[in-house]
Design an enzyme around this catalytic site. Structure first.
Site, PDB file in Angstrom:
ATOM      1  N   LYS A  51      -1.701 -18.847   7.895  1.00  0.00           N
ATOM      2  CA  LYS A  51      -2.191 -20.219   7.720  1.00  0.00           C
ATOM      3  C   LYS A  51      -2.165 -21.024   9.030  1.00  0.00           C
ATOM      4  O   LYS A  51      -2.986 -20.790   9.913  1.00  0.00           O
ATOM      5  CB  LYS A  51      -1.413 -20.891   6.595  1.00  0.00           C
ATOM      6  CG  LYS A  51      -1.651 -20.221   5.213  1.00  0.00           C
ATOM      7  CD  LYS A  51      -0.965 -20.954   4.102  1.00  0.00           C
ATOM      8  CE  LYS A  51      -0.947 -20.144   2.827  1.00  0.00           C
ATOM      9  NZ  LYS A  51      -2.180 -20.248   2.023  1.00  0.00           N
ATOM     10  N   TYR A  97       4.401 -16.055  -4.631  1.00  0.00           N
ATOM     11  CA  TYR A  97       3.203 -15.254  -4.385  1.00  0.00           C
ATOM     12  C   TYR A  97       3.225 -14.799  -2.941  1.00  0.00           C
ATOM     13  O   TYR A  97       3.489 -15.593  -2.033  1.00  0.00           O
ATOM     14  CB  TYR A  97       1.954 -16.080  -4.654  1.00  0.00           C
ATOM     15  CG  TYR A  97       0.635 -15.392  -4.318  1.00  0.00           C
ATOM     16  CD1 TYR A  97      -0.153 -15.831  -3.256  1.00  0.00           C
ATOM     17  CD2 TYR A  97       0.186 -14.312  -5.062  1.00  0.00           C
ATOM     18  CE1 TYR A  97      -1.365 -15.204  -2.945  1.00  0.00           C
ATOM     19  CE2 TYR A  97      -1.021 -13.685  -4.755  1.00  0.00           C
ATOM     20  CZ  TYR A  97      -1.790 -14.140  -3.696  1.00  0.00           C
ATOM     21  OH  TYR A  97      -2.977 -13.515  -3.390  1.00  0.00           O
ATOM     22  N   ASP A 101       9.046 -15.002   3.591  1.00  0.00           N
ATOM     23  CA  ASP A 101       7.593 -15.140   3.613  1.00  0.00           C
ATOM     24  C   ASP A 101       7.279 -16.593   3.975  1.00  0.00           C
ATOM     25  O   ASP A 101       7.312 -17.476   3.121  1.00  0.00           O
ATOM     26  CB  ASP A 101       7.000 -14.769   2.249  1.00  0.00           C
ATOM     27  CG  ASP A 101       5.478 -14.932   2.256  1.00  0.00           C
ATOM     28  OD1 ASP A 101       4.822 -14.470   1.297  1.00  0.00           O
ATOM     29  OD2 ASP A 101       4.949 -15.541   3.211  1.00  0.00           O
TER      30      ASP A 101
HETATM   31  P1  KE4 Z   1      -3.510 -14.566   2.280  1.00  0.00           P
HETATM   32  O1  KE4 Z   1      -3.648 -13.098   2.040  1.00  0.00           O
HETATM   33  O2  KE4 Z   1      -4.196 -15.393   1.171  1.00  0.00           O
HETATM   34  O3  KE4 Z   1      -3.919 -15.001   3.678  1.00  0.00           O
HETATM   35  O4  KE4 Z   1      -1.950 -14.936   2.189  1.00  0.00           O
HETATM   36  C1  KE4 Z   1      -1.237 -14.585   1.023  1.00  0.00           C
HETATM   37  C2  KE4 Z   1       0.000 -15.451   0.923  1.00  0.00           C
HETATM   38  C3  KE4 Z   1       1.220 -14.908   1.265  1.00  0.00           C
HETATM   39  N1  KE4 Z   1       2.350 -15.640   1.204  1.00  0.00           N
HETATM   40  C4  KE4 Z   1       2.324 -16.934   0.806  1.00  0.00           C
HETATM   41  C5  KE4 Z   1       3.607 -17.710   0.736  1.00  0.00           C
HETATM   42  C6  KE4 Z   1       1.100 -17.539   0.455  1.00  0.00           C
HETATM   43  O5  KE4 Z   1       1.094 -18.843   0.051  1.00  0.00           O
HETATM   44  C7  KE4 Z   1      -0.087 -16.795   0.503  1.00  0.00           C
HETATM   45  C8  KE4 Z   1      -1.437 -17.376   0.092  1.00  0.00           C
HETATM   46  N2  KE4 Z   1      -1.395 -18.668  -0.493  1.00  0.00           N
HETATM   47  C9  KE4 Z   1      -2.469 -18.969  -1.410  1.00  0.00           C
HETATM   48  C10 KE4 Z   1      -2.270 -20.406  -1.890  1.00  0.00           C
HETATM   49  N3  KE4 Z   1      -1.377 -20.505  -2.960  1.00  0.00           N
HETATM   50  C11 KE4 Z   1      -3.820 -18.771  -0.813  1.00  0.00           C
HETATM   51  C12 KE4 Z   1      -4.957 -19.364  -1.609  1.00  0.00           C
HETATM   52  C13 KE4 Z   1      -5.825 -18.302  -2.229  1.00  0.00           C
HETATM   53  O6  KE4 Z   1      -5.275 -17.284  -2.704  1.00  0.00           O
HETATM   54  O7  KE4 Z   1      -7.056 -18.519  -2.230  1.00  0.00           O
END
Ligand code: KE4
Length: 452
Positions: free
Chosen positions: A290, A167, A262
């Site tokens: 994060k 993701y 990523d």
């Molecule tokens: P954000 O747009 O949520 O800040 O980041 C997206 C993203 C991009 N790349 C990786 C490897 C990520 O894990 C994420 C976001 N992770 C999720 C948890 N699996 C965020 C939790 C959520 O979507 O509420």
């Protein structure tokens, strides 16, 4: 009912090791969920928080301190979600609170350059071996979206290869159905995403270099970049098999395509220098988020100087953001990375995550539940399946209904895991020996009393 601060001080004393599940009230959270749902879709600001895949009412959190969080019904939990990995120091770390409070008293946002951005950028460049320059944005989605735009501009190519189960945020071009690598052009995986938006996104299976080679052979000279979670944390925790990341580096270099790591989740989590330091592989571009923001909204993309110089205003690849480089987020990130840079931080994260993986493995085996576990740096995870998990297809053999029961049994015993089998678990430097022992007791009791 005391104020959140009183509840937090109560949470300081670990009160989790009890044989029987606590009688956990969720009435206040249920009221709050009803109110929220009237004005916010699903009552949440991000879908996974709604507990749809595990059922039940998500606790509304009143506050956190160290490894613990307290909900609005005054239940306390040991937190292994940690804002989806953002909190490597745990909740309300004094250094972070002090840095953010100090900055807030000077102003929260200026929409103008500040010294803080340079300071955090220098920390990131000093930590990440493959990052020579960096641009701040406000979310991981934005960092990935921008890195892909840059890769397409720099190579003049259109196709992007991603991996099923990885993701990368919710930008249209990445919300693509996980098809079989070679045959399937991208198909939308959400209403509102057009065929055109994903037509140039190809999907392969994680850890399968053969599929990647076949895709590159089918689209010679057309692939701008391969984007990968170097350690996959969004299908549950899946480690790269030996040779996989090296193979991606070799194949992309041979094809004139870029390699994008990523590291939104793995950056500063699997090592201070992320997976690129841990595995000794230099991607062309890196996405971060994060931990880098210390729990405030900050993310970044960066990499080779010749690529990053193509970003406006030094180049003509456009990307912008009102709150990019926000001073509060920069202050939180600087304070966090300064703490993580101290000797012993990653030894304690590694120790905590491997202890958690083994405690869940032992409890599952005692309860005769098939389980696969692993851990790396401050990341750990488990799948309730007898099948070794190396990609999304094998991850999906996990028993999600059983996961939901395990999840709630643990929650009733004060252990807060991700409300989905297909997420990773995290630890922080606040997860010390006392926290881990309390968790081990709670996990063992939870699975013993869970029944069949
Ligand atoms: P954000 O747009 O949520 O800040 O980041 C997206 C993203 C991009 N790349 C990786 C490897 C990520 O894990 C994420 C976001 N992770 C999720 C948890 N699996 C965020 C939790 C959520 O979507 O509420």
């Amino acid at each position: 009912m005391g104020c959140a601060r009183d509840r937090l001080s109560a949470a300081d004393s670990l009160v989790l090791s009890s044989d029987s599940p606590r009688v956990r009230s969720s009435s206040r959270s249920a009221e709050l969920l009803a109110a929220a749902s009237r004005v916010i879709p699903g009552g949440v600001s991000s879908p996974v928080r709604a507990f749809r895949s595990v059922g039940g009412t998500p606790p509304f959190i009143a506050g956190g301190k160290g490894a613990q969080i307290t909900d609005t019904d005054e239940n306390t939990y040991l937190d292994f979600v940690l804002s989806w990995g953002a909190l490597a120091l745990g909740h309300a770390h004094p250094a972070v609170v002090e840095a953010v409070s100090r900055q807030a008293s000077r102003g929260t946002s200026f929409g103008a350059p500040t010294e803080l951005e340079t300071e955090l950028a220098e920390l990131v460049v000093g930590a990440m071996p493959a990052v020579e320059m960096v641009r701040f944005v406000s979310s991981g989605t934005e960092s990935v979206m921008s890195a892909i735009r840059l890769a397409r501009a720099a190579t003049g190519r259109r196709k992007i290869v991603k991996f099923a189960g990885c993701y990368h945020g919710h930008a249209d071009s990445l919300l693509v159905k996980a098809g079989s690598g070679v045959a399937t052009l991208g198909l939308p995986d959400s209403p509102g995403v057009t065929e055109g938006a994903v037509a140039d996104t190809l999907t392969a299976s994680y850890n399968d270099l053969g599929e990647v080679e076949a895709i590159l052979a089918q689209h010679p000279g057309a692939v701008a970049a391969i984007i990968v979670e170097p350690v996959a944390g969004n299908m549950g925790l899946v480690l790269p098999q030996p040779g996989f990341l090296d193979g991606l580096r070799r194949l992309t270099s041979a094809q004139g395509a870029l390699l994008i790591f990523d590291e939104v989740m793995t950056g500063f989590r699997v090592a201070f220098g992320g997976a690129q330091q841990l595995y000794g592989i230099s991607p062309d571009l890196t996405c971060l988020g994060k931990i880098m923001g210390g729990g405030l909204p900050a993310a970044a993309y960066g990499g080779r100087r010749d690529l990053m110089q193509q970003i406006a205003p030094s180049g003509n690849v456009y990307q912008a953001g009102t709150l990019s480089g926000n001073p509060l987020a920069m202050a939180a990130g600087i304070a966090t990375l300064r703490e993580l840079r101290k000797p012993g931080a990653y030894d304690s994260l590694e120790r905590a995550s491997s202890r958690m993986a083994s405690c869940v493995r032992d409890a599952c085996l005692q309860a005769d539940i098939p389980v696969q576990t692993n851990s790396i740096g401050g990341l750990w995870g488990f799948f309730l399946t007898a099948t070794p998990v190396t990609d999304f297809a094998s991850a999906k053999t996990a028993n999600t209904a059983l996961y939901a029961r395990v999840f709630h049994a643990l929650l009733d015993h004060g252990v807060y895991l991700a409300p989905s089998q297909f997420e990773a678990a995290f630890v922080s430097t606040a997860h010390d020996a006392q926290v881990l022992e309390a968790t081990r007791i709670a996990v063992s009791n939870a699975l013993k009393t869970m029944g069949n």
